[in-house]
Design a protein around this motif. Structure first.
Motif, mmCIF file in Angstrom:
data_model
loop_
_atom_site.group_PDB
_atom_site.id
_atom_site.type_symbol
_atom_site.label_atom_id
_atom_site.label_comp_id
_atom_site.label_asym_id
_atom_site.label_seq_id
_atom_site.Cartn_x
_atom_site.Cartn_y
_atom_site.Cartn_z
ATOM 1 N N PHE A 49 0.836 -1.203 0.000
ATOM 2 C CA PHE A 49 0.000 0.000 0.000
ATOM 3 C C PHE A 49 0.871 1.253 0.000
ATOM 4 N N PHE A 50 1.915 1.232 0.797
ATOM 5 C CA PHE A 50 2.822 2.383 0.852
ATOM 6 C C PHE A 50 3.435 2.653 -0.512
ATOM 7 N N GLN A 51 3.887 1.617 -1.172
ATOM 8 C CA GLN A 51 4.520 1.807 -2.484
ATOM 9 C C GLN A 51 3.536 2.353 -3.513
ATOM 10 N N ALA A 52 2.264 1.979 -3.372
ATOM 11 C CA ALA A 52 1.252 2.441 -4.329
ATOM 12 C C ALA A 52 0.765 3.858 -4.036
ATOM 13 N N TYR A 53 0.823 4.279 -2.749
ATOM 14 C CA TYR A 53 0.211 5.558 -2.369
ATOM 15 C C TYR A 53 1.176 6.530 -1.700
ATOM 16 N N GLN A 54 2.461 6.252 -1.742
ATOM 17 C CA GLN A 54 3.419 7.170 -1.116
ATOM 18 C C GLN A 54 3.478 8.517 -1.825
ATOM 19 N N HIS A 55 2.976 8.573 -3.065
ATOM 20 C CA HIS A 55 2.977 9.834 -3.811
ATOM 21 C C HIS A 55 1.866 10.778 -3.348
ATOM 22 N N VAL A 56 0.880 10.250 -2.603
ATOM 23 C CA VAL A 56 -0.234 11.094 -2.154
ATOM 24 C C VAL A 56 0.261 12.008 -1.033
ATOM 25 N N PRO A 57 0.045 13.308 -1.138
ATOM 26 C CA PRO A 57 0.572 14.249 -0.137
ATOM 27 C C PRO A 57 -0.292 14.313 1.126
ATOM 28 N N PHE A 58 -0.319 13.220 1.875
ATOM 29 C CA PHE A 58 -1.141 13.192 3.087
ATOM 30 C C PHE A 58 -0.686 14.262 4.070
ATOM 31 N N GLU A 152 -6.299 20.022 6.807
ATOM 32 C CA GLU A 152 -5.625 18.728 6.674
ATOM 33 C C GLU A 152 -6.241 18.003 5.483
ATOM 34 N N GLU A 153 -5.569 18.021 4.370
ATOM 35 C CA GLU A 153 -6.135 17.518 3.117
ATOM 36 C C GLU A 153 -5.024 17.033 2.200
ATOM 37 N N PRO A 154 -5.084 15.772 1.811
ATOM 38 C CA PRO A 154 -5.983 14.711 2.245
ATOM 39 C C PRO A 154 -5.463 14.044 3.515
ATOM 40 N N VAL A 155 -6.286 13.149 4.084
ATOM 41 C CA VAL A 155 -5.864 12.422 5.282
ATOM 42 C C VAL A 155 -5.966 10.918 5.028
ATOM 43 N N LEU A 156 -5.166 10.185 5.797
ATOM 44 C CA LEU A 156 -5.176 8.722 5.763
ATOM 45 C C LEU A 156 -5.690 8.237 7.111
ATOM 46 N N VAL A 157 -6.695 7.366 7.090
ATOM 47 C CA VAL A 157 -7.296 6.849 8.318
ATOM 48 C C VAL A 157 -7.223 5.330 8.284
ATOM 49 N N ALA A 158 -6.617 4.734 9.318
ATOM 50 C CA ALA A 158 -6.504 3.272 9.399
ATOM 51 C C ALA A 158 -7.349 2.767 10.553
ATOM 52 N N MET A 159 -8.213 1.803 10.261
ATOM 53 C CA MET A 159 -9.062 1.244 11.310
ATOM 54 C C MET A 159 -9.365 -0.226 11.056
ATOM 55 N N HIS A 160 -10.594 -0.667 11.327
ATOM 56 C CA HIS A 160 -10.909 -2.093 11.441
ATOM 57 C C HIS A 160 -12.183 -2.444 10.682
ATOM 58 N N GLY A 161 -12.332 -3.740 10.379
ATOM 59 C CA GLY A 161 -13.384 -4.193 9.487
ATOM 60 C C GLY A 161 -14.805 -3.873 9.906
ATOM 61 N N ARG A 162 -15.256 -4.411 11.057
ATOM 62 C CA ARG A 162 -16.636 -4.148 11.488
ATOM 63 C C ARG A 162 -16.838 -2.669 11.785
ATOM 64 N N ALA A 163 -15.830 -2.034 12.386
ATOM 65 C CA ALA A 163 -15.926 -0.602 12.673
ATOM 66 C C ALA A 163 -16.054 0.206 11.386
ATOM 67 N N MET A 164 -15.368 -0.218 10.318
ATOM 68 C CA MET A 164 -15.489 0.466 9.028
ATOM 69 C C MET A 164 -16.905 0.345 8.486
ATOM 70 N N ARG A 165 -17.481 -0.847 8.610
ATOM 71 C CA ARG A 165 -18.842 -1.031 8.110
ATOM 72 C C ARG A 165 -19.818 -0.100 8.822
ATOM 73 N N ILE A 166 -19.644 0.017 10.133
ATOM 74 C CA ILE A 166 -20.510 0.903 10.916
ATOM 75 C C ILE A 166 -20.283 2.358 10.513
ATOM 76 N N LEU A 167 -19.018 2.740 10.410
ATOM 77 C CA LEU A 167 -18.677 4.120 10.047
ATOM 78 C C LEU A 167 -19.224 4.493 8.677
ATOM 79 N N LEU A 168 -18.996 3.640 7.698
ATOM 80 C CA LEU A 168 -19.434 3.949 6.332
ATOM 81 C C LEU A 168 -20.950 4.056 6.247
ATOM 82 N N SER A 169 -21.651 3.298 7.077
ATOM 83 C CA SER A 169 -23.116 3.355 7.069
ATOM 84 C C SER A 169 -23.613 4.734 7.487
#
Length: 218
Positions: A49-58, A152-169
Motif C-alpha cells: 500500500f505504501f509503495q502504491a500511495y506514497q505519492h499522495v501528499p497526506f 488537513e487535506e488529504p488524510v489517511l485513516v486506518a481502522m478495522h473491518g466491522r468498525a469500518m462497516r458501521i462508520l461507512l453506514s
C-alpha cells in the motif's frame, strides 16, 4: 481542499483496514480487546500500500489505539508524517467471543447476531461487548475531530473491518442495519470525499485492493 469551480470545500479521506494478523488468518475473533500484531503477510500488505500511495501528499494520519493500525501505516509515519491516535476508531468489542476460535456454537451465535442487526436491532450488544449503535456513538466525536480540520487535506485513516462497516453506514446516511453491504478485506481502501457545504460523504472507491496485486504476482 476547495473546489474552485463551485466553491465547495472538500476533504478527501483515504480509509483503510489494517493488514493481516495471525488472528485474521486463523479465524480467531479479534475485536478491540485483542491488540495483535501484523503478521508477515500484513507487513507485506502495508508495504505494498505504501509503495502504491506514497505519492499522495497526506497532511495527517489517524489511527485507532490498537497497534495493528499503527503498524499498517508505519512506512508513512517513518517519512515524518504526523499521526494521531483516536480510540473512537477502535474495532467493535466482541465481548466474550474475543480471542476464541469459532466453533459451531460460536458460528450460530455470530449468525444470529448479524441477522438481528440486519433486521434493524442495531442496539443489540455482543455478549459482554458493544452494539453497532454504541460503536457509532464513539466514532462520531472522532470523525468530528478529523472533519474539524479542513486544512488537513488529504488524510489517511486506518481502522478495522466491522468498525469500518458501521462508520461507512452512518457517514453516508445509511441505516446501520445495512452495514454488511460494505465489503472489506485486509488492507482494502475506501476513498471518501466529504463536502463541507452539503455535509455529505461520497464513496469514490470501495474495497479497492488493486495495490495488493503485486503480492499475488510475487
Amino acid at each position: 481542499m476547495e473546489d474552485k469551480a463551485n466553491g465547495l470545500r472538500q476533504k478527501t479521506i483515504y480509509l483503510i483496514r489494517h493488514g493481516e494478523t495471525d488472528y485474521n488468518r486463523r479465524g480467531i475473533v479479534q475485536g478491540s480487546g485483542v491488540d495483535s500484531d501484523l503478521n508477515d503477510m500484513g507487513r507485506a500488505q502495508a508495504m505494498a500500500f505504501f509503495q502504491a500511495y506514497q505519492h499522495v501528499p497526506f497532511s495527517k494520519i489517524y489511527i485507532s489505539s490498537l497497534k495493528r493500525t499503527y503498524q499498517t501505516v508505519e512506512p508513512f509515519i517513518e517519512l515524518g508524517l504526523p499521526h494521531e491516535i483516536l480510540p473512537g476508531l477502535n474495532e467493535i468489542s466482541w465481548g466474550v467471543m474475543e480471542g476464541k476460535v469459532p466453533n459451531s456454537i460460536d458460528n450460530e451465535y455470530y449468525r444470529n447476531l448479524i441477522e438481528s442487526w440486519a433486521a434493524g436491532q442495531t442496539s443489540m450488544t455482543t455478549d459482554g461487548g458493544e452494539s453497532p449503535e454504541e460503536v457509532a456513538a464513539r466514532q462520531k466525536p472522532a470523525i468530528d475531530t478529523i472533519l474539524s480540520r479542513p486544512d488537513e487535506e488529504p488524510v489517511l485513516v486506518a481502522m478495522h473491518g466491522r468498525a469500518m462497516r458501521i462508520l461507512l453506514s452512518w457517514l453516508t446516511g445509511r441505516s446501520l442495519a445495512n452495514m454488511d453491504q460494505f465489503e472489506h478485506s485486509n488492507l482494502c481502501l475506501y476513498k471518501l470525499r466529504y463536502e463541507y457545504d452539503t455535509k455529505q460523504c461520497v464513496i469514490e472507491q470501495a474495497n479497492d485492493s488493486t495495490h495488493l496485486l503485486t503480492l499475488a504476482l510475487a
